[in-house]
Design a protein around this motif. Structure first.
Motif, PDB file in Angstrom:
ATOM      1  N   ALA A 118       3.386   1.320   1.464  1.00 57.00           N
ATOM      2  CA  ALA A 118       2.186   1.491   2.286  1.00 57.00           C
ATOM      3  C   ALA A 118       2.408   1.101   3.737  1.00 57.00           C
ATOM      4  O   ALA A 118       1.898   1.747   4.658  1.00 57.00           O
ATOM      5  CB  ALA A 118       1.032   0.680   1.701  1.00 57.00           C
ATOM      6  N   SER A 119       3.159   0.039   3.964  1.00 55.82           N
ATOM      7  CA  SER A 119       3.359  -0.412   5.335  1.00 55.82           C
ATOM      8  C   SER A 119       4.210   0.552   6.148  1.00 55.82           C
ATOM      9  O   SER A 119       4.220   0.492   7.378  1.00 55.82           O
ATOM     10  CB  SER A 119       4.001  -1.803   5.360  1.00 55.82           C
ATOM     11  OG  SER A 119       5.228  -1.801   4.655  1.00 55.82           O
ATOM     12  N   HIS A 140       3.719  -4.171   1.095  1.00 57.83           N
ATOM     13  CA  HIS A 140       4.555  -4.293   2.287  1.00 57.83           C
ATOM     14  C   HIS A 140       6.011  -3.991   1.948  1.00 57.83           C
ATOM     15  O   HIS A 140       6.588  -4.576   1.034  1.00 57.83           O
ATOM     16  CB  HIS A 140       4.470  -5.702   2.880  1.00 57.83           C
ATOM     17  CG  HIS A 140       5.355  -5.882   4.078  1.00 57.83           C
ATOM     18  ND1 HIS A 140       6.659  -6.329   3.975  1.00 57.83           N
ATOM     19  CD2 HIS A 140       5.143  -5.641   5.395  1.00 57.83           C
ATOM     20  CE1 HIS A 140       7.203  -6.373   5.172  1.00 57.83           C
ATOM     21  NE2 HIS A 140       6.300  -5.958   6.053  1.00 57.83           N
ATOM     22  N   MET A 141       6.578  -3.069   2.699  1.00 57.94           N
ATOM     23  CA  MET A 141       7.999  -2.745   2.609  1.00 57.94           C
ATOM     24  C   MET A 141       8.456  -2.412   4.029  1.00 57.94           C
ATOM     25  O   MET A 141       7.949  -1.473   4.633  1.00 57.94           O
ATOM     26  CB  MET A 141       8.220  -1.549   1.668  1.00 57.94           C
ATOM     27  CG  MET A 141       9.674  -1.148   1.507  1.00 57.94           C
ATOM     28  SD  MET A 141       9.874   0.490   0.722  1.00 57.94           S
ATOM     29  CE  MET A 141       9.374   0.134  -0.956  1.00 57.94           C
ATOM     30  N   SER A 164       1.130  -6.689   9.206  1.00 57.47           N
ATOM     31  CA  SER A 164       1.461  -5.328   8.789  1.00 57.47           C
ATOM     32  C   SER A 164       0.440  -4.794   7.789  1.00 57.47           C
ATOM     33  O   SER A 164      -0.034  -3.657   7.906  1.00 57.47           O
ATOM     34  CB  SER A 164       2.866  -5.307   8.174  1.00 57.47           C
ATOM     35  OG  SER A 164       3.199  -4.020   7.709  1.00 57.47           O
ATOM     36  N   LEU A 165       0.090  -5.609   6.800  1.00 56.50           N
ATOM     37  CA  LEU A 165      -0.901  -5.178   5.817  1.00 56.50           C
ATOM     38  C   LEU A 165      -2.295  -5.077   6.437  1.00 56.50           C
ATOM     39  O   LEU A 165      -3.099  -4.237   6.018  1.00 56.50           O
ATOM     40  CB  LEU A 165      -0.911  -6.132   4.624  1.00 56.50           C
ATOM     41  CG  LEU A 165       0.348  -6.091   3.749  1.00 56.50           C
ATOM     42  CD1 LEU A 165       0.278  -7.144   2.646  1.00 56.50           C
ATOM     43  CD2 LEU A 165       0.555  -4.711   3.142  1.00 56.50           C
ATOM     44  N   TYR A 184      -3.852  -5.789  -2.043  1.00 59.78           N
ATOM     45  CA  TYR A 184      -2.681  -5.893  -1.180  1.00 59.78           C
ATOM     46  C   TYR A 184      -1.550  -6.643  -1.887  1.00 59.78           C
ATOM     47  O   TYR A 184      -1.790  -7.593  -2.635  1.00 59.78           O
ATOM     48  CB  TYR A 184      -3.048  -6.581   0.136  1.00 59.78           C
ATOM     49  CG  TYR A 184      -4.053  -5.767   0.918  1.00 59.78           C
ATOM     50  CD1 TYR A 184      -3.640  -4.747   1.759  1.00 59.78           C
ATOM     51  CD2 TYR A 184      -5.428  -5.984   0.758  1.00 59.78           C
ATOM     52  CE1 TYR A 184      -4.567  -3.966   2.440  1.00 59.78           C
ATOM     53  CE2 TYR A 184      -6.358  -5.209   1.436  1.00 59.78           C
ATOM     54  CZ  TYR A 184      -5.918  -4.203   2.278  1.00 59.78           C
ATOM     55  OH  TYR A 184      -6.832  -3.420   2.935  1.00 59.78           O
ATOM     56  N   ASP A 185      -0.339  -6.197  -1.628  1.00 61.06           N
ATOM     57  CA  ASP A 185       0.859  -6.749  -2.260  1.00 61.06           C
ATOM     58  C   ASP A 185       1.859  -7.101  -1.159  1.00 61.06           C
ATOM     59  O   ASP A 185       2.286  -6.211  -0.411  1.00 61.06           O
ATOM     60  CB  ASP A 185       1.440  -5.707  -3.218  1.00 61.06           C
ATOM     61  CG  ASP A 185       2.694  -6.174  -3.950  1.00 61.06           C
ATOM     62  OD1 ASP A 185       3.272  -7.203  -3.564  1.00 61.06           O
ATOM     63  OD2 ASP A 185       3.122  -5.474  -4.886  1.00 61.06           O
ATOM     64  N   PRO A 186       2.243  -8.378  -1.017  1.00 58.79           N
ATOM     65  CA  PRO A 186       3.175  -8.753   0.047  1.00 58.79           C
ATOM     66  C   PRO A 186       4.598  -8.265  -0.148  1.00 58.79           C
ATOM     67  O   PRO A 186       5.434  -8.436   0.736  1.00 58.79           O
ATOM     68  CB  PRO A 186       3.107 -10.284   0.053  1.00 58.79           C
ATOM     69  CG  PRO A 186       2.644 -10.658  -1.298  1.00 58.79           C
ATOM     70  CD  PRO A 186       1.732  -9.547  -1.756  1.00 58.79           C
ATOM     71  N   GLY A 187       4.892  -7.651  -1.290  1.00 60.53           N
ATOM     72  CA  GLY A 187       6.199  -7.037  -1.483  1.00 60.53           C
ATOM     73  C   GLY A 187       7.315  -8.034  -1.699  1.00 60.53           C
ATOM     74  O   GLY A 187       8.361  -7.978  -1.032  1.00 60.53           O
TER      75      GLY A 187
END
Length: 289
Positions: A118-119, A140-141, A164-165, A184-187
């Protein structure tokens, strides 16, 4: 608080939900179920153990993995999703970087798009999210899996990932995507070293507060476990069992409701631990800043 995913309204107030991983790939770093019937058998066990969501992926995102053509990824995930959506009364998620794959998966019965890039490219998903009332995970990637562990650097990983997110959140809001549809996922493990991963895990409450929505955490079987404990990992049953045990213990330390969904390979142990944590109430420890 709810997570709205198509016809599903997932309650995020009663305790963490478990998203169970089904890799419809021949090259996953830990397991894979490319045959649809084997994948369904795996799903049946996961649901019986307490899985709340089934997450199907057709492209490995392990460090160094090369991209799979969209047509091939669709051919892997659609037959699995069709069968799962027909057999199980839980939401089906598709784990993908590609809008075309997400579109095919939603048509096949998926209620959630797990947007692992997504990022990088949420813009490509906006049209789909405007057309369909599906849930979305914004992860986030910083770079694609093939190169994401090369030259990893952050000045302040928590601030940079949160920012970023936050930009993804703002872009989705501008596109008319309701916040109740997004987590949301911080990756964890995606373009991060051990210290970065641990910092993000500790910062879960502040990140959830800043983003205005709970987090999904995917820590299962990842390299942070190897790096923290200085232990080699392979695909043997003993290695997978050890990683699953560490995953369950670490997941139990993550605070609820900041972390509302855990994405895991092994459901049974974590489900038992969460039940015990609920019984213990405030005496149960949690990881915090």
């Amino acid at each position: 608080m709810e997570w709205c995913c198509g016809s599903f309204r997932l309650d995020l107030t009663r305790g963490p939900l478990l998203m169970a991983i089904i890799n419809a790939t021949p090259d996953s770093f830990s397991d894979g179920y490319p045959d649809p019937e084997r994948a369904c058998a795996r799903a049946e066990r996961l649901v019986a153990e307490g899985a709340d969501i089934l997450d199907v992926g057709g492209e490995s995102t392990r460090p160094g993995a090369e991209a799979v053509p969209a047509a091939e990824e669709i051919a892997r995930v659609v037959p699995v999703i069709e069968r799962l959506a027909d057999r199980f009364a839980v939401p089906i998620s598709v784990d993908t970087q590609k809008a075309a794959v997400a579109e095919a998966a939603v048509a096949a019965g998926a209620s959630i798009v797990n947007g692992v890039s997504a990022s990088l490219d949420v813009a490509s998903m906006k049209g789909l999210l405007q057309r369909y009332d599906v849930g979305y995970v914004a992860m986030h990637m910083r770079a694609r899996p093939a190169v994401m562990q090369q030259a990893v650097h952050y000045d302040d990983v928590v601030a940079e990932v949160t920012d970023s997110l936050g930009k993804v959140r703002d872009e989705l809001t501008e596109a008319g995507v309701a916040s109740r549809r997004v987590l949301y996922d911080p990756g964890i493990g995606f373009g991060k070293k051990l210290a970065h991963n641990l910092a993000l895990l500790r910062a879960a409450p502040s990140m959830a507060d800043a983003l205005g929505r709970p987090l999904l955490m995917g820590i299962s079987r990842k390299s942070w476990i190897r790096d923290l404990f200085h232990r080699d990992m392979d695909k043997s049953a003993a290695s997978l069992e050890w990683r699953d045990a560490v995953t369950a213990m670490a997941s139990l330390l993550l605070p609820f409701p900041a972390v509302a969904v855990h994405r895991v390979h092994q459901v049974e142990w974590l489900k038992a631990g969460l039940t015990l944590r609920e019984e213990l109430g405030e005496t149960a420890p949690v990881l915090s800043e």
